[in-house]
Design a protein around this motif. Structure first.
Motif, PDB file in Angstrom:
ATOM      1  N   ILE A  82      52.366  27.522  34.460  1.00 50.74           N
ATOM      2  CA  ILE A  82      51.848  28.173  35.662  1.00 50.74           C
ATOM      3  C   ILE A  82      51.436  29.606  35.334  1.00 50.74           C
ATOM      4  N   GLY A  83      50.238  29.959  35.786  1.00 45.32           N
ATOM      5  CA  GLY A  83      49.726  31.291  35.471  1.00 45.32           C
ATOM      6  C   GLY A  83      49.195  32.019  36.690  1.00 45.32           C
ATOM      7  N   VAL A  84      48.990  33.311  36.493  1.00 41.80           N
ATOM      8  CA  VAL A  84      48.412  34.134  37.549  1.00 41.80           C
ATOM      9  C   VAL A  84      47.352  35.033  36.926  1.00 41.80           C
ATOM     10  N   SER A  85      46.248  35.221  37.641  1.00 39.15           N
ATOM     11  CA  SER A  85      45.253  36.204  37.169  1.00 39.15           C
ATOM     12  C   SER A  85      45.121  37.282  38.223  1.00 39.15           C
ATOM     13  N   GLU A  86      44.897  38.490  37.739  1.00 34.48           N
ATOM     14  CA  GLU A  86      44.798  39.607  38.677  1.00 34.48           C
ATOM     15  C   GLU A  86      43.347  39.830  39.093  1.00 34.48           C
TER      16      GLU A  86
ATOM     17  N   SER B 244      42.827  25.906  30.582  1.00 31.13           N
ATOM     18  CA  SER B 244      43.336  26.765  31.648  1.00 31.13           C
ATOM     19  C   SER B 244      42.301  26.746  32.773  1.00 31.13           C
ATOM     20  N   THR B 245      42.751  26.409  33.983  1.00 25.51           N
ATOM     21  CA  THR B 245      41.829  26.531  35.114  1.00 25.51           C
ATOM     22  C   THR B 245      42.563  27.181  36.282  1.00 25.51           C
ATOM     23  N   LYS B 246      41.829  27.447  37.346  1.00 26.13           N
ATOM     24  CA  LYS B 246      42.407  28.305  38.397  1.00 26.13           C
ATOM     25  C   LYS B 246      42.098  27.789  39.785  1.00 26.13           C
ATOM     26  N   LYS B 247      43.018  28.072  40.688  1.00 27.09           N
ATOM     27  CA  LYS B 247      42.851  27.742  42.104  1.00 27.09           C
ATOM     28  C   LYS B 247      42.516  29.006  42.880  1.00 27.09           C
ATOM     29  N   SER B 248      41.402  28.966  43.587  1.00 30.36           N
ATOM     30  CA  SER B 248      41.038  30.096  44.456  1.00 30.36           C
ATOM     31  C   SER B 248      41.829  30.008  45.747  1.00 30.36           C
TER      32      SER B 248
ATOM     33  N   ASP C 124      48.395  40.014  48.763  1.00 29.42           N
ATOM     34  CA  ASP C 124      48.559  38.574  49.022  1.00 29.42           C
ATOM     35  C   ASP C 124      49.700  37.953  48.238  1.00 29.42           C
ATOM     36  N   TYR C 125      50.223  38.702  47.272  1.00 32.95           N
ATOM     37  CA  TYR C 125      51.140  38.075  46.317  1.00 32.95           C
ATOM     38  C   TYR C 125      52.364  37.436  46.985  1.00 32.95           C
ATOM     39  N   GLY C 126      53.044  38.177  47.859  1.00 35.29           N
ATOM     40  CA  GLY C 126      54.291  37.676  48.454  1.00 35.29           C
ATOM     41  C   GLY C 126      54.070  36.374  49.219  1.00 35.29           C
ATOM     42  N   ARG C 127      52.996  36.329  49.983  1.00 32.30           N
ATOM     43  CA  ARG C 127      52.687  35.121  50.772  1.00 32.30           C
ATOM     44  C   ARG C 127      52.410  33.931  49.845  1.00 32.30           C
ATOM     45  N   LEU C 128      51.637  34.175  48.798  1.00 37.33           N
ATOM     46  CA  LEU C 128      51.303  33.073  47.886  1.00 37.33           C
ATOM     47  C   LEU C 128      52.549  32.573  47.158  1.00 37.33           C
ATOM     48  N   ARG C 129      53.394  33.510  46.760  1.00 36.88           N
ATOM     49  CA  ARG C 129      54.629  33.108  46.072  1.00 36.88           C
ATOM     50  C   ARG C 129      55.475  32.214  46.984  1.00 36.88           C
ATOM     51  N   ASP C 130      55.599  32.626  48.256  1.00 36.38           N
ATOM     52  CA  ASP C 130      56.490  31.897  49.162  1.00 36.38           C
ATOM     53  C   ASP C 130      55.876  30.589  49.644  1.00 36.38           C
ATOM     54  N   GLU C 131      54.552  30.581  49.885  1.00 35.91           N
ATOM     55  CA  GLU C 131      53.951  29.412  50.543  1.00 35.91           C
ATOM     56  C   GLU C 131      53.261  28.452  49.574  1.00 35.91           C
TER      57      GLU C 131
ATOM     58  N   HIS D 125      44.170  32.267  41.208  1.00 36.58           N
ATOM     59  CA  HIS D 125      42.997  33.021  40.759  1.00 36.58           C
ATOM     60  C   HIS D 125      42.826  34.347  41.490  1.00 36.58           C
ATOM     61  N   GLY D 126      42.792  35.422  40.722  1.00 39.56           N
ATOM     62  CA  GLY D 126      42.403  36.714  41.278  1.00 39.56           C
ATOM     63  C   GLY D 126      43.307  37.188  42.406  1.00 39.56           C
TER      64      GLY D 126
END
Ligand SMILES: NC(=O)c1ccc[n+]([C@@H]2O[C@H](COP(=O)([O-])OP(=O)(O)OC[C@H]3O[C@@H](n4cnc5c(N)ncnc54)[C@H](OP(=O)(O)O)[C@@H]3O)[C@@H](O)[C@H]2O)c1
Length: 310
Positions: free
Chosen positions: A145-149, A79-83, A121-128, A115-116
């Motif tokens: 696909i995962g999400v971290s809070e 598991s890795t993450k994108k900032s 920011d959630y709506g923008r990240l989901r859409d874009e 990541h985090g």
């Protein structure tokens, strides 16, 4: 080591995941040699841990990649993450994943997380950004696909409350521990309903591994009116846990408390210390704490949301 099915991913994963971030960053946080961090990852793998969580931001992907050299790739879940906080775009996601794959010495990651993510920011990240994650999944570079809070800022899980109804996440990384159990009522019902795979972060962190930090956290909760001062003894903080159970330490109790919470699949453990790694593997292999102790901990911290255990 015990193994569970990781929610709707269907992956078989060890109940303990090795967290390569946090304060320890597998030893990089205290300035250890890279070779010591690589050896720590190998030790975890040899003990049956098959779930490894890292991130481009941790600076530990390359050590994970080195440790995995010669290991059957299909036997390990990475598991890795994108900032996204400095800059993000579909092109940067592609580039970031390619760089993570190169450092991890693999051609796919099992779980790629945003990541985090903060609620703002959630709506923008989901859409874009999420569409690019889907494309990368279609190309075979990501399996799930995962999400971290951002637990320290989002202590009551607003981002997950907002995002889970979209039902797009296979995996959620959630802050949960003895001192902040808000995920139980705020998100675990929803993750269970959708069979979202749940990995827990902050099971121990500093407040449950360092006595002075624990006293500080308890005082914060008292000051916030979220903990009854007559129910805790600050000179022997949470002493009843050790007196009324077989827990070998508060750290042991903290990992076991998380492991047996309904809805939890993997508990991440972060350490740079081989002796701690061994102890934590043993903790996460032990049975639940006695039910009266679990109930007492649930009762004591039923209103607590002002700390994360940081
Ligand atoms: N937003 C995000 O995406 C996010 C945020 C935070 C964390 N994470 C992930 O979650 C993982 C787990 O979080 P975490 O690293 O904070 O892990 P943790 O297991 O909750 O706590 C780690 C802390 O506890 C100490 N510790 C561990 N075992 C111990 C033992 N047996 N005795 C005494 N002290 C012990 C470690 O120090 P030593 O090194 O001395 O053992 C370290 O300071 C991270 O590594 C990372 O992968 C993600």
């Amino acid at each position: 080591m015990d193994y569970v099915t990781f929610g709707r991913t269907g992956l078989r994963v060890s109940v303990m995941g090795l967290g390569c971030g946090g304060p320890s960053r597998i030893g990089q946080g205290s300035g250890q040699d890279e070779s010591a961090s690589i050896a720590l990852v190998r030790r975890a793998l040899d003990a049956g841990v098959n779930f490894i969580d890292t991130a481009e931001a941790y600076g530990t992907e390359a050590m994970v990649g080195a440790a995995l050299h010669g290991v059957d790739r299909h036997k390990v879940v990475i598991s890795t993450k994108k900032s996204y906080r400095k800059e993000i775009s579909p092109a940067l996601v592609r580039q970031g994943l390619e760089e993570s794959l190169r450092r991890l010495r693999t051609d796919y990651v099992d779980i790629y997380n945003l990541h985090g993510v903060g609620p703002e920011d959630y709506g923008r990240l989901r859409d874009e950004i999420l569409p690019t994650f889907f494309q990368l999944r279609d190309e075979g570079k990501i399996r799930f696909i995962g999400v971290s809070e951002m637990f320290n800022e989002d202590k009551t899980h607003q981002m997950l409350i907002d995002s889970l109804p979209d039902n797009v996440w296979d995996v959620a990384m959630i802050g949960f521990n003895i001192l902040n159990q808000t995920a139980r009522n705020q998100v675990f019902g929803q993750t269970q309903a959708q069979n979202v795979a749940v990995q827990i972060m902050f099971a121990v962190r500093r407040s449950l591994s360092q006595r002075d930090k624990l006293v500080e956290a308890l005082q914060t909760l008292i000051d916030a009116g979220q903990l009854d001062p007559t129910e805790v003894d600050l000179t022997n903080p949470l002493g009843f846990v050790l007196e009324e159970s077989d827990a070998t330490s508060l750290v042991d109790a903290a990992y076991r408390f998380c492991r047996y919470e309904p809805g939890v699949h993997v508990v991440l453990s972060g350490t740079g210390n081989p002796a701690h790694l061994q102890a934590n593997i043993e903790s996460l292999s032990r049975p639940p704490l006695p039910e009266p102790v679990v109930q007492k901990l649930r009762h004591l911290f039923r209103n607590a949301s002002a700390v994360t255990g940081q």
